[in-house]
Design an enzyme around this catalytic site. Structure first.
Site, PDB file in Angstrom:
ATOM      1  N   HIS A   1      36.872  47.658  46.711  1.00  0.00           N
ATOM      2  CA  HIS A   1      36.575  46.715  45.629  1.00  0.00           C
ATOM      3  C   HIS A   1      36.073  47.439  44.386  1.00  0.00           C
ATOM      4  CE1 HIS A   1      34.335  43.186  43.787  1.00  0.00           C
ATOM      5  NE2 HIS A   1      35.572  42.801  43.837  1.00  0.00           N
TER       6      HIS A   1
ATOM      7  N   GLU B   1      39.133  35.896  34.415  1.00  0.00           N
ATOM      8  CA  GLU B   1      38.382  37.084  34.847  1.00  0.00           C
ATOM      9  C   GLU B   1      37.264  37.541  33.912  1.00  0.00           C
ATOM     10  OE1 GLU B   1      40.501  40.741  35.471  1.00  0.00           O
ATOM     11  OE2 GLU B   1      38.858  41.511  36.599  1.00  0.00           O
TER      12      GLU B   1
ATOM     13  N   HIS C   1      34.324  34.055  35.262  1.00  0.00           N
ATOM     14  CA  HIS C   1      34.146  34.851  36.468  1.00  0.00           C
ATOM     15  C   HIS C   1      33.050  35.913  36.312  1.00  0.00           C
ATOM     16  CE1 HIS C   1      35.043  38.729  38.424  1.00  0.00           C
ATOM     17  NE2 HIS C   1      34.893  37.989  39.494  1.00  0.00           N
TER      18      HIS C   1
ATOM     19  N   HIS D   1      33.851  33.287  45.002  1.00  0.00           N
ATOM     20  CA  HIS D   1      35.277  33.569  44.791  1.00  0.00           C
ATOM     21  C   HIS D   1      36.164  32.484  45.384  1.00  0.00           C
ATOM     22  CE1 HIS D   1      36.284  37.010  42.358  1.00  0.00           C
ATOM     23  NE2 HIS D   1      35.078  37.454  42.644  1.00  0.00           N
TER      24      HIS D   1
END
Ligand code: CUO
Length: 670
Positions: A186, A331, A347, A387
């Protein structure tokens, strides 16, 4: 080459050590994280722009807008280097002037992206920042043991349950959330898909959606393996967050701790000037969310000039797919979002408000929680709830798309007749269990000893296995197809079979590859090691120092990868259950003529983990929407037959086949 590699490795060692490089050059840092003042550096003044705005010893995170600006400055500065020697010189000149984590981030960014440097390899972030992977207590213990006995060679064992006990059901799956490999992946994913760093990768918004959706599918598979329900989204910013999180880790080598969160914490507006954040209001975030939801329902977004930008996964004139536009807006990248002031930064702000829920105004001088840094955020249960909330909006959009047509789904003349997996000679019963891997923590710590400090991490694992596929090509010529292999649990939480729409979000991509079928019967064997989602792990310092020279484009470069992006091979399978758990394999062949993307792949050295990470400097090598065919709802009927389950769906097409398999967790007996 070898000496350049060694010099680069030195830059990644002891990031918290003072006194190296260009230290003591007269820059003073305000304690509140404001812009540092540059004084008296003469012609040695590095032009660092905003790079000095993040104090040393504090968190750096690309989720913060101000930190992205700092990262841009430092990446631009390092980008001036025309070769490794120049990079080393520039880096040493500012090492003590910039935040340690920003420094490693920018160095990694430049080394990965600059063609002149791609043959260099960066060491695993675990060894550079062991404090992001092991608790402070254990690292301290490791240091003490090493100081007491510098010749010690046994590793310190990291207890898998260091952040919580099984008293709380959520901790049953903390071995997965806190797995070093998924967190490294990640971290790396956000490094190779950065925001606001002038990087516009092909289908970036869509891959943001898909990679995170797939991680959620895998998390839910894992939860079902340990008797937990699928993750429940954080559907509102005004509800208490049920799960607390206490990482037990530190941000720097002086013991500064990550923020923690009690169970049932409420989110609040954020006033953290020490992070240059200004005001973040939950109500403003809700407006951003609602505008994106409006766009989904209306079928278009609005650009800054007030023009409608249609949202469709069948875009006219080969424009961007709707999912790509939504991903970029969510995002969210100032440069890529269709209208950043209007659709906002939902986000990234989400990571920030979740991370500061324990100290929203900084009155306690507490740091952000682990959710605030891509290297640690997957450790926190709220990552998945948040998420899932984000993903649900993408899914609302996807469900408004038309189902795929028979022409898109089928490959006339091609029939899959048999599918299965074999592991150590055993068909259709895969075993998982625990393995250990050692890392050296001494390179990231700084406690006055050069003796190695070894950490032993336990992780889920499996032995390699092979997919076996029997396919009949009844055409008179060769046929090129893409083979897509998915895995999902057979049963839901209550032990019931799922319908297509319920199981749809659980299908995890296992592999995707292109092959040529000769006329007649074809028997394919494909190794799990070649999965399209996994990549080789970043190498340790020791492995890199052992000095294998990597030629650009060589097989070694492909095997060992410089990119580091990719799901860890050891996490390819869900745990399963000790008594065996039922899963289904779903194989679909698709017509490569429809999948093909015309391009010459320029950077073959970074093409591992393609399905999650794309290929650097190249287009995503599959023209279909990511997640095909499960990204859309099922056709209600095919050839007059009602379709309600994946089995009924697959039964309508010769080019698809499902197979029942079991996954058995054998603990330490792997
Ligand atoms: Cu990867 Cu929220 O994007 O963490």
């Amino acid at each position: 080459m070898a000496s350049e590699q060694i010099q680069i490795l030195e830059l990644f060692q002891h990031p918290f050590r003072e006194g190296g490089g260009g230290g003591g050059t007269g820059i003073t840092f305000p304690s509140d994280g404001g812009v540092a003042t540059r004084v008296g550096l003469g012609d040695r003044t590095p032009d660092l722009g905003y790079a000095t705005t993040i104090p040393r010893g504090r968190v750096f995170s690309p989720f913060f807008k101000g930190h992205r600006r700092a990262a841009k400055s430092l990446c631009d500065y390092f980008n001036r280097a025309r070769n490794a020697n120049e990079l080393v010189r520039l880096a040493k000149g500012c090492q003590n002037l910039v935040n340690e984590q920003l420094y490693i981030y920018a160095l990694s960014f430049v080394i990965i992206r600059k063609p002149e440097m791609r043959r260099l390899r960066i060491p695993t972030v675990i060894e550079t920042f062991p404090n992001k992977f092991a608790s402070q207590e254990m690292l301290q213990q490791a240091q003490n043991e090493t100081l007491r006995n510098p010749t010690r060679t046994e590793p310190i064992i990291i207890n898998q349950e260091f952040s919580g006990t099984l008293l709380k059901a959520e901790h049953r799956v903390s071995y997965w959330r806190e797995d070093y490999g998924i967190n490294v992946h990640h971290w790396h994913w956000h490094l190779v898909f950065p925001i606001e760093l002038d990087v516009n990768r092909d289908r970036k918004g869509e891959i943001f959606f898909y990679m995170h959706q797939q991680m959620l599918a895998r998390y839910d598979m894992e939860r079902l393996s340990v008797g937990l329900n699928r993750v429940i989204p954080l559907n509102s910013l005004r509800e208490p967050i049920p799960d607390g999180y206490f990482s037990k880790m530190t941000i720097n080598n002086s013991g500064r701790a990550w923020g923690t969160r009690q169970d049932n914490t409420m989110l609040r507006d954020i006033r953290r000037d020490d992070f240059g954040l200004g005001f973040i209001n939950l109500s403003e975030m809700e407006i951003y969310y609602s505008r994106i939801l409006d766009a989904v329902h209306q079928g278009y977004m609005m650009d800054r000039q007030g023009n409608r930008v249609p949202l469709s996964d069948d875009p006219p004139n080969n424009g961007k797919r709707g999912i790509d536009l939504l991903g970029d807006a969510f995002e969210a990248d100032v440069q890529l979002s269709v209208n950043h002031p209007f659709y906002g930064d939902f986000h990234n702000l989400g990571h920030v408000v979740l991370g500061f829920s324990h100290d929203p105004d900084g009155s306690h001088r507490e740091e952000i929680g682990a959710i605030g840094d891509p290297a640690t955020s997957m450790r926190d249960p709220v990552f998945y709830r948040f998420h899932k909330f984000v993903d649900d909006l993408f899914e609302k959009y996807k469900l408004l798309q038309r189902p795929y047509s028979n022409e898109e789904l089928g490959v006339p003349g091609v029939r899959v007749t048999r599918v299965g997996v074999i592991q150590e000679g055993v068909p259709n019963n895969l075993k998982t269990g625990w393995s250990q891997r050692d890392f050296e923590a001494g390179r990231g710590l700084d406690f006055g000893s050069t003796a190695p400090v070894l950490l032993r991490l336990t992780h889920l694992d499996h032995k390699r296995f092979d997919y076996h596929l029997q396919i009949v090509n009844s055409l008179s010529a060769e046929k090129e197809v893409t083979v897509r292999i998915f895995l999902a649990p057979t049963l839901d939480e209550r032990g019931n079979r799922m319908n297509f729409m319920d199981q749809r979000l659980l299908w995890a991509e296992m592999d995707k590859f292109v092959t040529k079928l000769t006329p007649g019967e074809n028997n394919l064997v494909r190794s799990s090691l070649d999965s399209s989602i996994t990549g080789p792990e970043e190498a340790t310092f020791r492995e890199l120092e052992a000095g294998r020279e990597i030629e650009l484009g060589s097989q070694d470069a492909i095997e060992f990868g410089q990119c580091g992006c990719g799901w860890p091979q050891h996490m390819l399978l869900p745990r399963g259950m000790p008594q065996g758990m039922d899963y289904q394999l779903f194989v679909i062949l698709s017509d490569y003529a429809r999948d093909r993307v015309e391009q010459v792949i320029r950077n073959r050295a970074c093409n591992n983990g393609v399905s999650y990470c794309g290929i650097l400097d190249s287009k995503f090598p599959d023209a279909r929407p990511m997640g095909f065919p499960f990204d859309r709802r099922n056709p209600e009927q095919i050839n007059g037959n009602v379709i309600q389950t994946a089995e009924e769906f697959a039964a309508q097409f010769d080019n698809m086949l499902m197979e029942d398999i079991k996954i058995t967790f054998v603990g330490n007996n792997l």
